[in-house]
Design a protein around this motif. Sequence first.
Motif, PDB file in Angstrom:
ATOM      1  N   PHE A 146      -7.076  -1.403   8.048  1.00  0.00           N
ATOM      2  CA  PHE A 146      -6.685  -2.603   7.335  1.00  0.00           C
ATOM      3  C   PHE A 146      -7.093  -2.461   5.869  1.00  0.00           C
ATOM      4  N   VAL A 147      -6.171  -2.758   4.965  1.00  0.00           N
ATOM      5  CA  VAL A 147      -6.517  -2.942   3.557  1.00  0.00           C
ATOM      6  C   VAL A 147      -6.696  -4.438   3.363  1.00  0.00           C
ATOM      7  N   VAL A 175       0.847  -1.195   0.000  1.00  0.00           N
ATOM      8  CA  VAL A 175       0.000   0.000   0.000  1.00  0.00           C
ATOM      9  C   VAL A 175       0.879   1.241   0.000  1.00  0.00           C
ATOM     10  N   LYS A 176       0.617   2.130  -0.950  1.00  0.00           N
ATOM     11  CA  LYS A 176       1.258   3.439  -0.970  1.00  0.00           C
ATOM     12  C   LYS A 176       0.163   4.501  -0.961  1.00  0.00           C
ATOM     13  N   THR A 209      -1.969  -3.952   7.258  1.00  0.00           N
ATOM     14  CA  THR A 209      -2.212  -2.757   8.069  1.00  0.00           C
ATOM     15  C   THR A 209      -1.515  -1.553   7.444  1.00  0.00           C
ATOM     16  N   THR A 210      -2.116  -0.390   7.629  1.00  0.00           N
ATOM     17  CA  THR A 210      -1.533   0.855   7.120  1.00  0.00           C
ATOM     18  C   THR A 210      -2.164   2.006   7.890  1.00  0.00           C
ATOM     19  N   ARG A 222     -10.841  -1.062   5.861  1.00  0.00           N
ATOM     20  CA  ARG A 222     -11.716  -1.234   7.017  1.00  0.00           C
ATOM     21  C   ARG A 222     -10.997  -0.872   8.310  1.00  0.00           C
ATOM     22  N   ARG A 223     -11.778  -0.487   9.311  1.00  0.00           N
ATOM     23  CA  ARG A 223     -11.214  -0.276  10.647  1.00  0.00           C
ATOM     24  C   ARG A 223     -10.892  -1.613  11.308  1.00  0.00           C
ATOM     25  N   LYS A 224     -11.735  -2.635  11.048  1.00  0.00           N
ATOM     26  CA  LYS A 224     -11.490  -3.997  11.534  1.00  0.00           C
ATOM     27  C   LYS A 224     -11.482  -4.920  10.327  1.00  0.00           C
TER      28      LYS A 224
END
Length: 770
Positions: free
Chosen positions: A749-750, A688-689, A763-764, A711-713
């Motif tokens: 979370f991606v 992820v960028k 995670t990002t 998403r948060r979760k």
Amino acid sequence: MKTILDRLIDGLRTSASTNANDRVAPVAILWPDPTRSFEAIIPLLRARNVPLCELGDYAPAYRRGSAYYVRCLLAGDLDYSLIDALSDTELTCPIVYLPGFGRNDLRAVEDCPLELRPLAELQYSGALFVQSNGSDWNVGSWLRSPAGANLDLASDQATQQALGRTGSVLFQLEINQLRALGRLRAGDLDELITPDPARSLLLWISEPASIVSGHIHDSFAATCLAKYGFDIREGNLAAAERLGRRNGPWSEVWDRFVDAPQRYAGIPALLGRVNGIDSHFPDSWPQHNDELESELRAQLAELDGALPGEASSAIARFETRHGARRGWVWAQLGQAPLAIAVGHLHTLATLSVSAVFVGTPVEMATAYETHGWMVDAAALAASAAVSSPADVAAVRKALRAIYKPWLERSAEVFQNALSLALESGSFPECGKPLPEVSDGECVMFIDALRLDLAHRLSHLLQQAGAQVAIETSLASLPTITKTSKYAVSPVPAAFGPGDQLGAAQVGSSVAATADHLRKALGDAGIQVLRDGETGDPTGRGWTEAGDIDGKGHNQSASFPRALDAELQLVAERISDLLEAGWRSVRVITDHGFLLLPGGLPKAHLDLAWTVERKGRCARLKLDAPTTGPTYPWRWDPDVRVAVGPNICCFEAGKEYEHGGVSPQELITPLITVAGGGVARVGQPTLAVKWNGMRAIVSVTDGPRRAYVDIRRKAGSAATSLLQRPVKLGDEGQARILVTDPDMEGDAVFVVLLVADSLVAQQTTSVGQVG
């Protein structure tokens, strides 16, 4: 689309336009600005590589200096040449910016200020950037003029002052965007710098230093005064008081605070310092919430020793008074644990009335499978809601008042029903063999996975997109690991009776060990997978996960709070196996457990009568008298096993224990988990960028027809930041814009999805640099 700055550069270029048949091209554009109105815009022009120099204090890095320095720049006599810089722009000649000087200062050379005089000749050989009537431009006149930006801009003094604060932002916006707003006034301009005034105000209340001095501070102050009627010079404590009272537009600010109170860490303490709180919004004030928590703590503690009916009625009253506090912001911030606990206690009290066990053991097991487990779930949830010693003590006293009688009653009738079934020859099958393990299936053993915990684990797995089914069966007797684990394994025939309460290898009386079990599994062609191993998903597998039983025995007081993390680890292990290609994971357990705050009651059992004694069970000698419930041993029906009557233990001081006969210990789950038929290609990985608020997600070894979500979760689609997941492109990339500016910097979370099943995650932080 063109910005205001683009239009300004166009205007500068137009001012240098000449008719080649009429006059020679100008050597420079003189830009007089007597009020220094455009001074804040000059850095923007420099950033665009506009060939511009400035009259003023010597600063060669900014191409600023005396009139002689400017003439040298124009002549190309210095290392940096403005003439050479023209090749980077569409301008035909350089610009000389004259802050503090107007066109009239240039007209009469003999009257021209000394510092300006060397440049006066340029009014003849150059061109002037002025209005058509010869007047000097200022930002306001240029923005309003058809020859400038042609905006509908108010001309009152407040708007003029706002231009001074907002010009550097205004000039970077699109012209059409601003024209679409209609008439622009001071408030409109200040909101260009403070586009989310409610969030900016909350940040300032929480930490005043978050709004730095300068134009941004000035615009923020003006916006607060115009929109909220608040002068920030009153201080953030005064602002916190207005926030809590929620009058007029402050109600909107409160709603924003409640949406994400963790962002504004300094506000709760400020609200707690407000004197003379009003009753219109009691949920605004943490001190009021604290008073109610103290009141509830004392009331729960008073239930110590109360009769079940009295305790249930009291908890119903507590729920009426305190239940609404679970919706207050203080519950979000972890400051209303007892209000949360009393909700679970009320559920427990209500369900324990209807969860009555009658009939045969099988009928009782069905009732427990249907709704009885929910009572145990509520008891665990009430214990898990609190952490401080005082809160824990209060909840434990309430639990003993309403949960202990239900445990005793349900265990007693269950034991009586089993004893009657034993006498009548209709004793149910305990320790039913595990169905044969098929190729593509991995069996996961979890010690002490009680039925209520199985439902919690099922919920976690379903959130992650798995297909889950739960069945129940009766565990082996007694309900201890060294009897039941070997019976429920895929290879029970490899074991037989030992000389105490444990199974032994066939042909031996020595108690079986984990190594014996692993060898028997290997001999049967079943892979034994250690932590982190995924094995060959085309074969058959066995693995073990979780430490529920260990934590129960060693951490009984804090055990309920540890369960969420423990089950999350188990769910992740199951997901890993499914993602590695296993067709399904079958989760099995050996027994459940009893957990009673304050300790389970003790029953006497003479050691002289026993071969081996555990907390809730014992193997009796052949000639031992019978004084309590006894049942046949799983490995040798001729051996009698004594169990503690109802919920009693043979050892004192036990809060967590198993080995006896109760619905909680004996009725065990069998969970089958499938990944929804997700086709996987290798093991997908995500990178992820971020470019501002836009995420560029690159997927390696990704499956076809996949989607990407943020998403948060990770396992919860309800926490998505997007209206819908974004399809992964053929090149393995997805570009996703997060539209909520409040999310910047938040951990998320991606996730990669196929047919709504989660197959990879990363995670990002939103807007993360680097």
